[in-house]
Design a protein around this motif. Structure first.
Motif, short mmCIF file in Angstrom:
data_model
loop_
_atom_site.label_atom_id
_atom_site.label_comp_id
_atom_site.label_asym_id
_atom_site.label_seq_id
_atom_site.Cartn_x
_atom_site.Cartn_y
_atom_site.Cartn_z
N UNK A 273 0.80 -1.10 -0.09
CA UNK A 273 0.01 -0.05 -0.07
C UNK A 273 0.82 1.36 -0.06
N UNK A 274 2.13 0.99 -0.09
CA UNK A 274 3.04 2.43 -0.02
C UNK A 274 3.21 3.18 1.30
N UNK A 275 3.04 2.51 2.29
CA UNK A 275 3.31 3.04 3.72
C UNK A 275 4.68 3.20 3.93
N UNK A 276 4.95 4.41 4.34
CA UNK A 276 6.43 4.63 4.74
C UNK A 276 6.55 5.44 5.84
N UNK A 277 7.52 5.37 6.43
CA UNK A 277 7.85 5.97 7.78
C UNK A 277 9.25 6.85 7.63
N UNK A 278 9.00 8.02 7.98
CA UNK A 278 10.03 8.94 7.94
C UNK A 278 10.48 9.32 9.39
N UNK A 279 11.63 9.15 9.64
CA UNK A 279 12.49 9.38 10.91
C UNK A 279 12.92 10.61 10.99
N UNK A 280 13.02 11.80 11.82
CA UNK A 280 13.58 13.01 11.57
C UNK A 280 14.51 13.18 13.06
N UNK A 281 15.71 13.28 12.81
CA UNK A 281 16.55 13.48 13.85
C UNK A 281 17.36 14.83 13.80
N UNK A 282 17.11 15.77 14.62
CA UNK A 282 17.79 17.27 14.52
C UNK A 282 18.73 17.55 15.67
N UNK A 283 19.63 18.43 15.27
CA UNK A 283 20.65 18.95 16.48
C UNK A 283 19.92 19.66 17.23
N UNK A 284 20.05 19.73 18.70
CA UNK A 284 19.32 20.66 19.59
C UNK A 284 19.72 22.22 19.34
N UNK A 285 20.64 22.55 18.56
CA UNK A 285 20.94 23.79 18.24
C UNK A 285 20.11 24.52 17.29
N UNK A 286 19.24 23.71 16.66
CA UNK A 286 18.46 24.35 15.76
C UNK A 286 17.03 24.94 16.39
N UNK A 287 16.81 26.39 16.12
CA UNK A 287 15.76 26.74 16.98
C UNK A 287 14.37 26.19 16.35
N UNK A 288 13.15 26.56 17.19
CA UNK A 288 11.93 26.18 16.74
C UNK A 288 11.46 26.37 15.29
N UNK A 289 11.60 27.44 14.82
CA UNK A 289 11.49 27.81 13.10
C UNK A 289 12.30 26.89 12.43
N UNK A 290 13.51 26.61 12.68
CA UNK A 290 14.13 25.81 11.95
C UNK A 290 13.68 24.32 11.80
N UNK A 291 13.30 24.08 13.30
CA UNK A 291 12.80 22.64 13.26
C UNK A 291 11.31 22.50 12.44
N UNK A 292 10.69 23.45 12.86
CA UNK A 292 9.44 23.55 11.73
C UNK A 292 9.34 23.30 10.24
N UNK A 293 10.36 24.16 9.75
CA UNK A 293 10.61 24.06 8.37
C UNK A 293 11.24 22.80 8.01
N UNK A 294 12.11 22.00 8.97
CA UNK A 294 12.60 20.72 8.46
C UNK A 294 11.72 19.70 8.50
N UNK A 295 10.65 19.82 9.73
CA UNK A 295 9.67 18.78 9.59
C UNK A 295 8.50 19.03 8.48
N UNK A 296 8.41 20.17 8.19
CA UNK A 296 7.41 20.34 7.24
C UNK A 296 8.08 20.02 5.75
N UNK A 297 9.45 19.91 5.53
CA UNK A 297 10.16 19.62 4.29
C UNK A 297 10.07 18.08 4.16
N UNK A 298 9.84 17.21 5.13
CA UNK A 298 9.78 15.81 5.05
C UNK A 298 8.34 15.78 4.20
N UNK A 299 7.24 16.42 4.30
CA UNK A 299 6.00 16.05 3.60
C UNK A 299 6.38 16.36 2.17
N UNK A 300 7.05 17.59 1.76
CA UNK A 300 7.66 17.74 0.61
C UNK A 300 8.47 16.38 -0.02
#
Length: 119
Positions: free
Chosen positions: A77-104
């Protein structure tokens, strides 16, 4: 192809862009504060993307701020899992951008109406 992320008030909160429509190797991100980041995979068949400020193929290798790992849970059925790991030095807006980009990334790898594509 370009994606724009907006906040609840409709203001731009980041962008992501890719040169090709499918099978892209790199996604360029821009955060709300204008910071440029790249999500890059070493080759078209790799299931891991690295988050850096410059191209990972440059020498010396740039500092990594995280990674996104893609795995197939159910290929039928094409079910996939995306695991996102980020450095704690990234701020909240940077983290939001990275997570949103995973949808892209998912949309670029599996265009709407398209057939399933491997990692």
């Amino acid at each position: 192809m370009e994606f724009r992320f907006t906040d609840a008030e409709g203001r731009e909160a980041g962008t992501a862009g890719a040169r090709g429509l499918v099978k892209t190797r790199q996604l360029s991100l821009r955060t709300e504060q204008g910071r440029q980041l790249l999500l890059t995979r070493p080759g078209l068949l790799h299931a891991e993307w690295h988050l850096t400020e410059t191209d990972p193929e440059e020498r010396p290798a740039p500092e990594s701020f995280g990674r996104v790992t893609v795995s197939t849970i159910d290929s039928w059925i094409g079910l996939q899992q995306y695991v996102v790991e980020m450095d704690p030095r990234l701020d909240a807006s940077e983290r939001r951008t990275v997570v949103a980009s995973v949808v892209c990334l998912h949309l670029l790898r599996r265009p709407p109406g398209g057939i399933a594509t491997p990692a």
